[in-house]
Design an enzyme around this catalytic site. Structure first.
Site, short mmCIF file in Angstrom:
data_model
loop_
_atom_site.label_atom_id
_atom_site.label_comp_id
_atom_site.label_asym_id
_atom_site.label_seq_id
_atom_site.Cartn_x
_atom_site.Cartn_y
_atom_site.Cartn_z
N ARG A 1 46.62 62.38 -16.05
CA ARG A 1 47.21 63.38 -16.95
C ARG A 1 46.16 63.98 -17.88
NH1 ARG A 1 51.85 59.56 -19.38
NH2 ARG A 1 50.18 58.05 -18.98
N LYS B 1 51.65 40.91 -16.91
CA LYS B 1 50.30 41.27 -17.34
C LYS B 1 50.04 42.67 -16.81
CE LYS B 1 48.09 39.12 -13.30
NZ LYS B 1 47.09 38.13 -12.82
N ALA C 1 50.59 49.95 -16.47
CA ALA C 1 50.69 50.33 -17.89
C ALA C 1 50.72 51.84 -18.12
CB ALA C 1 49.54 49.71 -18.67
N ASN C 2 50.45 52.62 -17.11
CA ASN C 2 50.53 54.08 -17.27
C ASN C 2 51.22 54.69 -16.06
OD1 ASN C 2 48.25 53.37 -15.71
ND2 ASN C 2 47.24 55.32 -16.11
N MET C 3 52.45 54.27 -15.85
CA MET C 3 53.19 54.70 -14.67
C MET C 3 53.24 56.22 -14.51
SD MET C 3 56.35 51.97 -14.69
CE MET C 3 57.18 52.77 -13.33
N HIS D 1 50.51 52.50 -28.87
CA HIS D 1 51.11 51.21 -28.54
C HIS D 1 50.29 50.06 -29.13
CE1 HIS D 1 53.97 53.13 -25.83
NE2 HIS D 1 52.98 53.76 -25.24
N ALA E 1 58.13 47.97 -20.05
CA ALA E 1 57.73 47.69 -21.44
C ALA E 1 56.31 47.14 -21.54
CB ALA E 1 58.72 46.70 -22.07
N ILE E 2 55.55 47.19 -20.46
CA ILE E 2 54.23 46.56 -20.45
C ILE E 2 53.28 47.18 -21.47
CG2 ILE E 2 53.29 48.03 -18.60
CD1 ILE E 2 52.71 44.22 -19.11
N ASP E 3 53.45 48.46 -21.80
CA ASP E 3 52.61 49.08 -22.84
C ASP E 3 52.77 48.38 -24.18
OD1 ASP E 3 51.12 51.12 -21.59
OD2 ASP E 3 52.86 52.42 -21.51
N ARG F 1 76.33 52.41 -26.88
CA ARG F 1 75.49 52.91 -25.78
C ARG F 1 76.13 52.59 -24.43
NH1 ARG F 1 72.75 57.04 -24.21
NH2 ARG F 1 71.17 56.54 -22.64
N TYR G 1 49.32 58.57 -27.45
CA TYR G 1 50.03 57.29 -27.35
C TYR G 1 49.07 56.18 -27.75
CZ TYR G 1 53.83 59.50 -24.68
OH TYR G 1 54.88 60.28 -24.28
N LYS H 1 46.55 58.78 -23.37
CA LYS H 1 46.58 57.33 -23.51
C LYS H 1 45.71 56.87 -24.68
CE LYS H 1 48.51 54.79 -21.54
NZ LYS H 1 49.87 54.26 -21.89
N GLU I 1 54.47 57.60 -29.87
CA GLU I 1 55.64 56.78 -29.57
C GLU I 1 56.41 56.31 -30.79
OE1 GLU I 1 52.30 53.81 -30.06
OE2 GLU I 1 52.53 55.76 -29.08
#
Length: 371
Positions: free
Chosen positions: A15, A279, A299-301, A96, A268-270, A203, A94, A75, A118
């Site tokens: 990106r 991991k 971590a950056n899908m 995180h 949620a890995i970020d 929700r 971002y 990132k 975020e």
């Protein structure tokens, strides 16, 4: 204002922070934008597109960072980038940080003003700059999970939608927010049996109404999670505590209760991941197996679908970039408490309480630095 758009250097990150259209908007307002050479190629934007929009294409990365007042990224900065940051610069990306103590301390040492996409909020309590990438990640999570279920990937060999005479896969999504809903929508579209766990009854009611009973909505308890662990072919972790580390919802001991070859996808890995055995992985090596269970923890899908992601991200961030460029960080954040919620580090101090709590650091009220 002098704005820099560096090339992303995280593993398999394609990106870029701004499209040529976004760059043109800034230049037409009188700002100078420098884009690192080849930064947009992974998203399908050659240097010529940025030049046509009026940007300077900078070959030297040191010059790009040195001359910038505002640095806009996708990132979190990698170690070489942290070393280039300096006092007086504003970083907008971002971050995180609650899962990254070394990065947090590096940003503190730099003296720069660091604003995280975020943790910016809106008047409805949403996270407007996280939402577009959450939509992408949620939809990708199902694609990734379906592929990981294939036998050649270490999975159980289950086809997500099944076929006539053979039951579809069971998919559980933990968390009914933006990521969770998009994952559920994608899994439903592929024909899976889908359950969403969440602790917000309102929700769950919204999801039940929206999907007209095609989606199972279950209040999240230990018993409900235990049942999901025993019966699911694919579990997608889609929990989020804004700015904080993700809670660990499935322990290593519980993996033994899962069907061999089942898959965990940790979106949620970020934020550190919501499974004890998670991991961070990369697009080059996205999965690994623990106790017979396949883990997908990239971590950056959204970086894998860079064209779509870059366009969606620019649509969301551009108004905030314009505000920073027009008014400077202090006034832009001081005028808007929702934007101010994005300030994580300033002049060596942590200004987000969840980040400070994660590492036992003192938190400074962000209002005090914009007064």
């Amino acid at each position: 204002m002098k704005i820099a758009v560096p090339k992303e250097i995280k593993n398999h990150e394609y990106r870029i922070a701004l499209t040529p259209t976004g760059v043109r908007e800034l230049i037409e307002r009188g700002h100078r934008v420098a884009v690192e050479a080849s930064a947009g190629e992974g998203s399908g934007y050659p240097d010529a597109d940025y030049q046509a929009a009026g940007a300077d294409v900078e070959q030297d990365v040191d010059t790009l960072w040195r001359d910038a007042e505002l640095i806009v990224k996708v990132k979190e900065p990698q170690p070489d980038e942290v070393a280039r940051l300096k006092e007086g610069q504003t970083l907008f990306t971002y971050l995180h940080l609650a899962a990254e103590e070394t990065l947090t301390r590096g940003l503190m040492k730099s003296g720069a003003t660091c604003i995280a996409y975020e943790t910016i909020t809106d008047r409805d309590g949403g996270l407007p700059l996280l939402a577009p990438m959450s939509r992408v990640a949620g939809r990708m999570a199902v694609q990734a999970g379906a592929h990981s279920l294939e036998k050649a990937q270490g999975g159980s060999g289950v086809l997500l939608p099944g076929v006539p005479g053979v039951a579809p896969a069971s998919v559980t999504v933990i968390g009914g927010g933006v990521v969770g809903e998009n994952a559920a929508r994608m899994a439903l579209g592929l024909g899976a049996e889908v359950t969403v766990l969440d602790k917000s009854l309102s929700r769950l009611e919204t999801l039940d109404h929206r999907y007209q009973g095609r989606l199972r909505t279950v209040y999240s308890t230990s018993d409900a999670l235990d049942e999901a662990i025993r019966t699911s072919d694919l579990i997608i972790g889609a929990v989020l505590v804004p700015g904080a580390a993700a809670p660990k919802l499935i322990t290593r001991g519980q993996l033994g209760e899962m069907r061999p070859g089942s898959v965990l996808v940790d979106v949620a890995i970020d934020q550190g991941g919501c499974f004890e055995t998670s991991k961070a992985t990369t697009h080059a090596e996205p999965t690994y197996v623990v106790d017979g269970i396949v883990h997908y923890c990239v971590a950056n899908m959204p970086g894998a679908v860079a064209r779509t992601s870059t366009q969606a991200l620019t649509n969301a961030t551009l108004p905030f970039v314009i505000a920073l460029a027009e008014r400077g960080w202090k006034q832009a954040l001081g005028d808007d408490p929702h934007f101010l919620a994005g300030l994580n580090v300033h002049a060596g101090q942590v200004t987000h309480p969840a980040v400070a709590e994660a590492f036992g650091l003192e938190s400074v009220d962000p209002r005090s630095v914009t007064a």
